[in-house]
Scaffold this active site. Structure first.
Site, PDB file in Angstrom:
ATOM      1  CB  SER A   1      -2.742  -0.173 -13.010  1.00 28.00           C
ATOM      2  OG  SER A   1      -2.944  -1.237 -13.928  1.00 28.00           O
TER       3      SER A   1
ATOM      4  CE1 TYR B   1      -7.900   1.549 -12.473  1.00 26.67           C
ATOM      5  CE2 TYR B   1      -6.925   0.078 -14.101  1.00 26.67           C
ATOM      6  CZ  TYR B   1      -7.062   0.496 -12.787  1.00 26.67           C
ATOM      7  OH  TYR B   1      -6.345  -0.127 -11.789  1.00 26.67           O
TER       8      TYR B   1
HETATM    9  N1  LIG Z   1      -6.915  -5.749  -8.609  1.00 24.29           N
HETATM   10  C1  LIG Z   1      -6.136  -5.516  -9.644  1.00 24.29           C
HETATM   11  O1  LIG Z   1      -5.970  -6.362 -10.549  1.00 24.29           O
HETATM   12  C2  LIG Z   1      -5.399  -4.214  -9.752  1.00 24.29           C
HETATM   13  C3  LIG Z   1      -4.381  -4.102 -10.708  1.00 24.29           C
HETATM   14  C4  LIG Z   1      -3.669  -2.910 -10.809  1.00 24.29           C
HETATM   15  C5  LIG Z   1      -3.972  -1.857  -9.965  1.00 24.29           C
HETATM   16  N2  LIG Z   1      -4.968  -1.986  -9.044  1.00 24.29           N
HETATM   17  C6  LIG Z   1      -5.242  -0.842  -8.176  1.00 24.29           C
HETATM   18  O2  LIG Z   1      -5.119  -1.259  -6.831  1.00 24.29           O
HETATM   19  C7  LIG Z   1      -6.012  -0.520  -6.007  1.00 24.29           C
HETATM   20  C8  LIG Z   1      -6.911  -1.458  -5.216  1.00 24.29           C
HETATM   21  O3  LIG Z   1      -7.598  -2.300  -6.119  1.00 24.29           O
HETATM   22  P1  LIG Z   1      -8.442  -3.557  -5.571  1.00 24.29           P
HETATM   23  O4  LIG Z   1      -8.644  -4.441  -6.731  1.00 24.29           O
HETATM   24  O5  LIG Z   1      -7.830  -4.061  -4.329  1.00 24.29           O
HETATM   25  O6  LIG Z   1      -9.827  -2.821  -5.243  1.00 24.29           O
HETATM   26  P2  LIG Z   1     -11.163  -3.352  -4.467  1.00 24.29           P
HETATM   27  O7  LIG Z   1     -11.031  -4.777  -4.075  1.00 24.29           O
HETATM   28  O8  LIG Z   1     -12.302  -2.919  -5.322  1.00 24.29           O
HETATM   29  O9  LIG Z   1     -11.146  -2.453  -3.160  1.00 24.29           O
HETATM   30  C9  LIG Z   1     -11.236  -1.063  -3.308  1.00 24.29           C
HETATM   31  C10 LIG Z   1     -10.996  -0.388  -2.000  1.00 24.29           C
HETATM   32  O10 LIG Z   1     -11.029   1.034  -2.232  1.00 24.29           O
HETATM   33  C11 LIG Z   1     -11.997   1.597  -1.379  1.00 24.29           C
HETATM   34  N3  LIG Z   1     -12.593   2.779  -1.987  1.00 24.29           N
HETATM   35  C12 LIG Z   1     -13.332   2.874  -3.131  1.00 24.29           C
HETATM   36  N4  LIG Z   1     -13.702   4.148  -3.346  1.00 24.29           N
HETATM   37  C13 LIG Z   1     -13.193   4.867  -2.307  1.00 24.29           C
HETATM   38  C14 LIG Z   1     -13.219   6.220  -1.946  1.00 24.29           C
HETATM   39  N5  LIG Z   1     -13.882   7.125  -2.687  1.00 24.29           N
HETATM   40  N6  LIG Z   1     -12.583   6.600  -0.817  1.00 24.29           N
HETATM   41  C15 LIG Z   1     -11.930   5.710  -0.032  1.00 24.29           C
HETATM   42  N7  LIG Z   1     -11.869   4.407  -0.331  1.00 24.29           N
HETATM   43  C16 LIG Z   1     -12.483   3.993  -1.456  1.00 24.29           C
HETATM   44  C17 LIG Z   1     -12.999   0.512  -1.089  1.00 24.29           C
HETATM   45  O11 LIG Z   1     -13.669   0.830   0.136  1.00 24.29           O
HETATM   46  P3  LIG Z   1     -15.214   0.390   0.389  1.00 24.29           P
HETATM   47  O12 LIG Z   1     -15.196  -1.107   0.335  1.00 24.29           O
HETATM   48  O13 LIG Z   1     -15.536   0.922   1.723  1.00 24.29           O
HETATM   49  O14 LIG Z   1     -16.006   0.990  -0.732  1.00 24.29           O
HETATM   50  C18 LIG Z   1     -12.075  -0.700  -0.977  1.00 24.29           C
HETATM   51  O15 LIG Z   1     -11.476  -0.756   0.289  1.00 24.29           O
HETATM   52  C19 LIG Z   1      -6.778   0.424  -6.943  1.00 24.29           C
HETATM   53  O16 LIG Z   1      -6.142   1.685  -6.975  1.00 24.29           O
HETATM   54  C20 LIG Z   1      -6.637  -0.273  -8.293  1.00 24.29           C
HETATM   55  O17 LIG Z   1      -6.751   0.628  -9.357  1.00 24.29           O
HETATM   56  C21 LIG Z   1      -5.693  -3.131  -8.920  1.00 24.29           C
END
Ligand SMILES: NC(=O)c1ccc[n+]([C@@H]2O[C@H](COP(=O)([O-])OP(=O)(O)OC[C@H]3O[C@@H](n4cnc5c(N)ncnc54)[C@H](OP(=O)(O)O)[C@@H]3O)[C@@H](O)[C@H]2O)c1
Length: 250
Positions: free
Chosen positions: A143, A156
């Site tokens: 991130s 985080y």
């Molecule tokens: N969105 C943002 O603004 C943003 C910005 C920078 C970085 N990121 C990073 O990008 C990544 C994805 O973020 P997102 O916003 O797309 O997240 P999200 O919409 O909350 O989706 C999270 C995903 O991770 C899975 N997950 C959670 N815990 C898990 C575990 N213990 N084992 C395997 N899978 C797991 C969830 O599966 P289930 O649904 O089955 O629980 C879901 O598929 C993360 O690493 C986050 O830190 C996000």
């Protein structure tokens, strides 16, 4: 640029939603067969798989929590059973939660560090075990906050800082095996997770968009295209790097 992943096999962790779902679709569209990992949302994971297959791609859903050794072994064994090889691992699964320093708990520290940091260590161990002799590509989803944290982001941002450092370490350590390890650092990206966290639609979101030079929220595909490049042989000379996909947000 070809971005041809025909014949390659990828594991994408946390691919039932958000950025991970976008990455799974993008890798499949480039020709890879994709293991769509999820922790609890079987229905969402199956939707991603069905969409990939409807578009002519190859994918299957596989349950497992990335912080559990037995689960992680099973994710990779199932992938080998289904597709016979492994070339790409995307460590996307991640959790976020925000609190001031006074409210940080051991429980929340463990939750975020176990999934965001220990998880990618476990999957990297499996990648080393299963990648062919000509190597493979690991992409860690960090991130922008690992470089530019804001208030209440202590845990985080620290997990993502740790992931950046693991990327650089593993890139050196695994280079003799021709395994490339890179980081993609998204800026704010609209996902199911940001909706659930109450970020989407909030003043916080408006402020981030206002400070993003390209002046909009990112979408999963904005991140997925960069990941697909790093997964491909077009990035054969790129390792140990951290690329922001953030519309210019630092
Ligand atoms: N969105 C943002 O603004 C943003 C910005 C920078 C970085 N990121 C990073 O990008 C990544 C994805 O973020 P997102 O916003 O797309 O997240 P999200 O919409 O909350 O989706 C999270 C995903 O991770 C899975 N997950 C959670 N815990 C898990 C575990 N213990 N084992 C395997 N899978 C797991 C969830 O599966 P289930 O649904 O089955 O629980 C879901 O598929 C993360 O690493 C986050 O830190 C996000």
């Amino acid at each position: 640029m070809s971005l041809n992943l025909n014949g390659k096999v990828a594991v994408v962790t946390g691919a039932s939603k958000g950025i991970g779902a976008g990455i799974a679709k993008s890798l499949a569209a480039a020709g890879a067969s994709v293991a769509v990992n999820y922790a609890s949302s079987a229905e969402d994971a199956n939707k991603v798989v069905n969409q990939i297959m409807a578009d002519g791609g190859k994918a299957f859903a596989v349950k497992g929590s990335v912080d559990n050794i037995t689960d992680v072994e099973s994710i990779f064994n199932e992938t080998i059973k289904n597709y016979g090889r492994l070339d790409i691992v995307v460590n996307n699964a991640g959790v976020y939660g925000f609190a001031p320093v006074s409210d940080i708990t051991k429980e929340e520290y463990d939750r975020q560090f176990n999934i965001n940091v220990f998880g990618p260590i476990l999957t990297t161990q499996q990648a080393v075990k299963h990648f062919p002799e000509n190597g493979g590509s690991i992409i860690n989803i960090s991130s922008v906050v690992s470089n530019s944290p804001g208030e209440n982001m202590g845990i985080y941002a620290a997990t993502k800082g740790a992931l950046d450092t693991l990327t650089k370490t593993f890139a050196i350590e695994l280079a003799p095996k021709k395994i490339r390890v890179n980081t993609v650092a998204p800026g704010y990206t609209t996902t199911e997770g940001t909706v659930t966290a109450g970020i989407t639609g909030s003043d916080f979101e408006s402020n981030i968009v206002a400070t993003t030079p390209l002046a909009r929220a990112g979408q999963p595909d904005d991140i997925a295209r960069v990941v697909t490049f790093l997964a491909s042989d077009d990035a054969a000379w790129v390792t140990g790097e951290r690329i922001s996909a953030s519309g210019g947000l630092r």
